[in-house]
Write an enzyme that holds these catalytic residues in place. Sequence first.
Site, PDB file in Angstrom:
ATOM      1  N   ASP A  42      23.321 -22.687 -29.421  1.00 33.90           N
ATOM      2  CA  ASP A  42      23.480 -23.692 -28.347  1.00 33.90           C
ATOM      3  C   ASP A  42      24.885 -23.517 -27.752  1.00 33.90           C
ATOM      4  O   ASP A  42      25.748 -22.899 -28.366  1.00 33.90           O
ATOM      5  CB  ASP A  42      23.322 -25.118 -28.908  1.00 33.90           C
ATOM      6  CG  ASP A  42      22.825 -26.128 -27.870  1.00 33.90           C
ATOM      7  OD1 ASP A  42      21.679 -26.614 -28.003  1.00 33.90           O
ATOM      8  OD2 ASP A  42      23.589 -26.428 -26.916  1.00 33.90           O
ATOM      9  N   ASP A  68      25.722 -18.939 -25.271  1.00 34.54           N
ATOM     10  CA  ASP A  68      25.275 -19.294 -23.925  1.00 34.54           C
ATOM     11  C   ASP A  68      24.101 -18.383 -23.597  1.00 34.54           C
ATOM     12  O   ASP A  68      24.281 -17.181 -23.366  1.00 34.54           O
ATOM     13  CB  ASP A  68      26.423 -19.092 -22.926  1.00 34.54           C
ATOM     14  CG  ASP A  68      26.016 -19.452 -21.505  1.00 34.54           C
ATOM     15  OD1 ASP A  68      24.825 -19.767 -21.277  1.00 34.54           O
ATOM     16  OD2 ASP A  68      26.895 -19.416 -20.619  1.00 34.54           O
ATOM     17  N   VAL A  69      22.893 -18.940 -23.560  1.00 32.82           N
ATOM     18  CA  VAL A  69      21.712 -18.091 -23.350  1.00 32.82           C
ATOM     19  C   VAL A  69      21.679 -17.478 -21.947  1.00 32.82           C
ATOM     20  O   VAL A  69      20.892 -16.567 -21.688  1.00 32.82           O
ATOM     21  CB  VAL A  69      20.385 -18.849 -23.619  1.00 32.82           C
ATOM     22  CG1 VAL A  69      20.309 -19.384 -25.027  1.00 32.82           C
ATOM     23  CG2 VAL A  69      20.134 -19.942 -22.586  1.00 32.82           C
ATOM     24  N   ASN A  95      14.018 -21.983 -26.576  1.00 35.59           N
ATOM     25  CA  ASN A  95      13.800 -23.391 -26.217  1.00 35.59           C
ATOM     26  C   ASN A  95      14.829 -23.933 -25.230  1.00 35.59           C
ATOM     27  O   ASN A  95      14.521 -24.859 -24.485  1.00 35.59           O
ATOM     28  CB  ASN A  95      13.821 -24.204 -27.525  1.00 35.59           C
ATOM     29  CG  ASN A  95      14.040 -25.673 -27.293  1.00 35.59           C
ATOM     30  OD1 ASN A  95      13.124 -26.404 -26.911  1.00 35.59           O
ATOM     31  ND2 ASN A  95      15.277 -26.131 -27.509  1.00 35.59           N
ATOM     32  N   TYR A 161      13.512 -26.051 -11.575  1.00 37.00           N
ATOM     33  CA  TYR A 161      12.981 -26.199 -12.938  1.00 37.00           C
ATOM     34  C   TYR A 161      11.516 -25.749 -12.985  1.00 37.00           C
ATOM     35  O   TYR A 161      11.128 -24.960 -13.839  1.00 37.00           O
ATOM     36  CB  TYR A 161      13.105 -27.666 -13.361  1.00 37.00           C
ATOM     37  CG  TYR A 161      12.567 -27.954 -14.749  1.00 37.00           C
ATOM     38  CD1 TYR A 161      13.335 -27.719 -15.880  1.00 37.00           C
ATOM     39  CD2 TYR A 161      11.285 -28.483 -14.928  1.00 37.00           C
ATOM     40  CE1 TYR A 161      12.845 -28.008 -17.153  1.00 37.00           C
ATOM     41  CE2 TYR A 161      10.790 -28.762 -16.192  1.00 37.00           C
ATOM     42  CZ  TYR A 161      11.580 -28.526 -17.302  1.00 37.00           C
ATOM     43  OH  TYR A 161      11.099 -28.800 -18.559  1.00 37.00           O
ATOM     44  N   LYS A 165       9.644 -22.659 -15.057  1.00 32.87           N
ATOM     45  CA  LYS A 165       8.642 -22.846 -16.104  1.00 32.87           C
ATOM     46  C   LYS A 165       7.373 -22.069 -15.797  1.00 32.87           C
ATOM     47  O   LYS A 165       6.700 -21.571 -16.709  1.00 32.87           O
ATOM     48  CB  LYS A 165       8.359 -24.344 -16.309  1.00 32.87           C
ATOM     49  CG  LYS A 165       9.586 -25.103 -16.824  1.00 32.87           C
ATOM     50  CD  LYS A 165      10.131 -24.493 -18.125  1.00 32.87           C
ATOM     51  CE  LYS A 165      11.293 -25.245 -18.717  1.00 32.87           C
ATOM     52  NZ  LYS A 165      11.787 -24.662 -19.969  1.00 32.87           N
TER      53      LYS A 165
HETATM   54  N1  NAD Z   1      11.793 -33.379 -23.100  1.00 35.11           N
HETATM   55  C1  NAD Z   1      10.683 -33.138 -22.433  1.00 35.11           C
HETATM   56  O1  NAD Z   1       9.933 -34.075 -22.084  1.00 35.11           O
HETATM   57  C2  NAD Z   1      10.277 -31.722 -22.117  1.00 35.11           C
HETATM   58  C3  NAD Z   1       9.020 -31.529 -21.515  1.00 35.11           C
HETATM   59  C4  NAD Z   1       8.615 -30.242 -21.202  1.00 35.11           C
HETATM   60  C5  NAD Z   1       9.431 -29.165 -21.528  1.00 35.11           C
HETATM   61  N2  NAD Z   1      10.634 -29.364 -22.116  1.00 35.11           N
HETATM   62  C6  NAD Z   1      11.455 -28.189 -22.431  1.00 35.11           C
HETATM   63  O2  NAD Z   1      11.872 -28.242 -23.777  1.00 35.11           O
HETATM   64  C7  NAD Z   1      13.087 -27.510 -23.912  1.00 35.11           C
HETATM   65  C8  NAD Z   1      14.100 -28.361 -24.664  1.00 35.11           C
HETATM   66  O3  NAD Z   1      14.414 -29.473 -23.853  1.00 35.11           O
HETATM   67  P1  NAD Z   1      14.818 -30.905 -24.422  1.00 35.11           P
HETATM   68  O4  NAD Z   1      14.008 -31.890 -23.706  1.00 35.11           O
HETATM   69  O5  NAD Z   1      14.862 -30.877 -25.887  1.00 35.11           O
HETATM   70  O6  NAD Z   1      16.294 -31.007 -23.784  1.00 35.11           O
HETATM   71  P2  NAD Z   1      17.712 -31.365 -24.388  1.00 35.11           P
HETATM   72  O7  NAD Z   1      18.608 -31.488 -23.200  1.00 35.11           O
HETATM   73  O8  NAD Z   1      17.641 -32.503 -25.332  1.00 35.11           O
HETATM   74  O9  NAD Z   1      18.095 -30.053 -25.217  1.00 35.11           O
HETATM   75  C9  NAD Z   1      18.352 -28.826 -24.577  1.00 35.11           C
HETATM   76  C10 NAD Z   1      19.449 -28.095 -25.348  1.00 35.11           C
HETATM   77  O10 NAD Z   1      19.683 -26.845 -24.687  1.00 35.11           O
HETATM   78  C11 NAD Z   1      21.083 -26.630 -24.690  1.00 35.11           C
HETATM   79  N3  NAD Z   1      21.482 -25.712 -23.637  1.00 35.11           N
HETATM   80  C12 NAD Z   1      21.601 -25.987 -22.312  1.00 35.11           C
HETATM   81  N4  NAD Z   1      22.095 -24.912 -21.681  1.00 35.11           N
HETATM   82  C13 NAD Z   1      22.278 -23.945 -22.615  1.00 35.11           C
HETATM   83  C14 NAD Z   1      22.780 -22.625 -22.572  1.00 35.11           C
HETATM   84  N5  NAD Z   1      23.213 -22.076 -21.435  1.00 35.11           N
HETATM   85  N6  NAD Z   1      22.833 -21.920 -23.729  1.00 35.11           N
HETATM   86  C15 NAD Z   1      22.431 -22.476 -24.892  1.00 35.11           C
HETATM   87  N7  NAD Z   1      21.962 -23.727 -24.994  1.00 35.11           N
HETATM   88  C16 NAD Z   1      21.895 -24.457 -23.862  1.00 35.11           C
HETATM   89  C17 NAD Z   1      21.695 -28.011 -24.505  1.00 35.11           C
HETATM   90  O11 NAD Z   1      23.067 -28.042 -24.924  1.00 35.11           O
HETATM   91  C18 NAD Z   1      20.791 -28.861 -25.382  1.00 35.11           C
HETATM   92  O12 NAD Z   1      21.295 -28.942 -26.702  1.00 35.11           O
HETATM   93  C19 NAD Z   1      13.534 -27.133 -22.504  1.00 35.11           C
HETATM   94  O13 NAD Z   1      13.180 -25.790 -22.236  1.00 35.11           O
HETATM   95  C20 NAD Z   1      12.734 -28.084 -21.628  1.00 35.11           C
HETATM   96  O14 NAD Z   1      12.521 -27.569 -20.340  1.00 35.11           O
HETATM   97  C21 NAD Z   1      11.088 -30.634 -22.421  1.00 35.11           C
END
Ligand code: NAD
Length: 288
Positions: A42, A68-69, A95, A161, A165
């Site tokens: 992360d 940093d991904v 993720n 976004y 996806k």
């Molecule tokens: N929460 C939802 O309802 C939902 C629904 C559909 C899809 N998603 C997907 O699930 C995945 C996780 O999302 P979430 O909801 O847990 O979000 P979140 O914001 O709680 O967690 C995302 C994490 O990714 C990290 N991150 C951001 N940029 C980064 C980078 N450049 N390098 C490394 N890490 C980085 C952030 O610091 C954070 O810890 C995402 O791909 C999101 O699109 C989430």
Amino acid sequence: MAGPAHEAFAGGAAVITGAASGIGEGLAREAAALGMCVVLADIAGERLEKVAADITAAGGKALPVLTDVADPTALDRLADRAYAAFGSIRMLVNNAGIETVVYSWELPIERWEQTLNVNIHGVVHDVRAFAPRMLADAAPAYIANVASIGGLGVMPLQTSYILSKHAVIAFSECLYLEMQLQKKPVNVSVVVPGPVATRIFADATASEAGASAGSATAHRGIMRRMLSQSGLPPRDAARLILNGIAAQRFWVSTHPEITAHMAKARAEHLASLATPTLSDETRQLLAT
Ligand SMILES: NC(=O)c1ccc[n+]([C@@H]2O[C@H](COP(=O)([O-])OP(=O)(O)OC[C@H]3O[C@@H](n4cnc5c(N)ncnc54)[C@H](O)[C@@H]3O)[C@@H](O)[C@H]2O)c1
């Protein structure tokens, strides 16, 4: 703790990006509870260290790697660290992802680039970094790319976004077929979560000026409240996701009914070559 996920994963190592929050954090904690060694990647250093420390304190094995991904070379370093530490990687979950809520033409260049680099290139380059070693290993391995139910539909103002996806789904489908051609035990899944209670909309970029300002703020506020009030708890989502990956399902869902509904609606829309239409629900969501 017996079950398909325990059978597939216990004793193996997992690499999870975006592991310092939300779904990634839930996956890290659940994978560790299954007996996996977890490599946590992360950009949020403090949160990352905290999740790793909690897992270690609970008797698990966690290696936090600040990553940093959006930087392909950082993903090469992540793979080097993971293989140096554990020798073999059984599961890779791509993720990390970020949200934006703004008209396409109002999103600053840097945030466009960042969204595509994190949400698309982060997935692509992590696979590029890990797949050759997973294939060479000859042991069963699992790659799961986290897309969204948003990848099965369209939504104005979340354009960067949503398109990212759709790309993750298409990439995962092609990757699945490439692995079939290789005839190696590397399985590919695409995860399409529905609403999960995370910070993603709290951290989202929403336009504060320009044509989308009012709609963007309203939309982000509604999504943020919706996730916190009725989103699935991240650890529940993580358990469903790990079971789906272990069962070698290509489509892994946290909300099967919503996923099926959206997939059907998208298929019908495309089959009839229909013109995009704003639903009443979308109009309401974007009401200023
Ligand atoms: N929460 C939802 O309802 C939902 C629904 C559909 C899809 N998603 C997907 O699930 C995945 C996780 O999302 P979430 O909801 O847990 O979000 P979140 O914001 O709680 O967690 C995302 C994490 O990714 C990290 N991150 C951001 N940029 C980064 C980078 N450049 N390098 C490394 N890490 C980085 C952030 O610091 C954070 O810890 C995402 O791909 C999101 O699109 C989430």
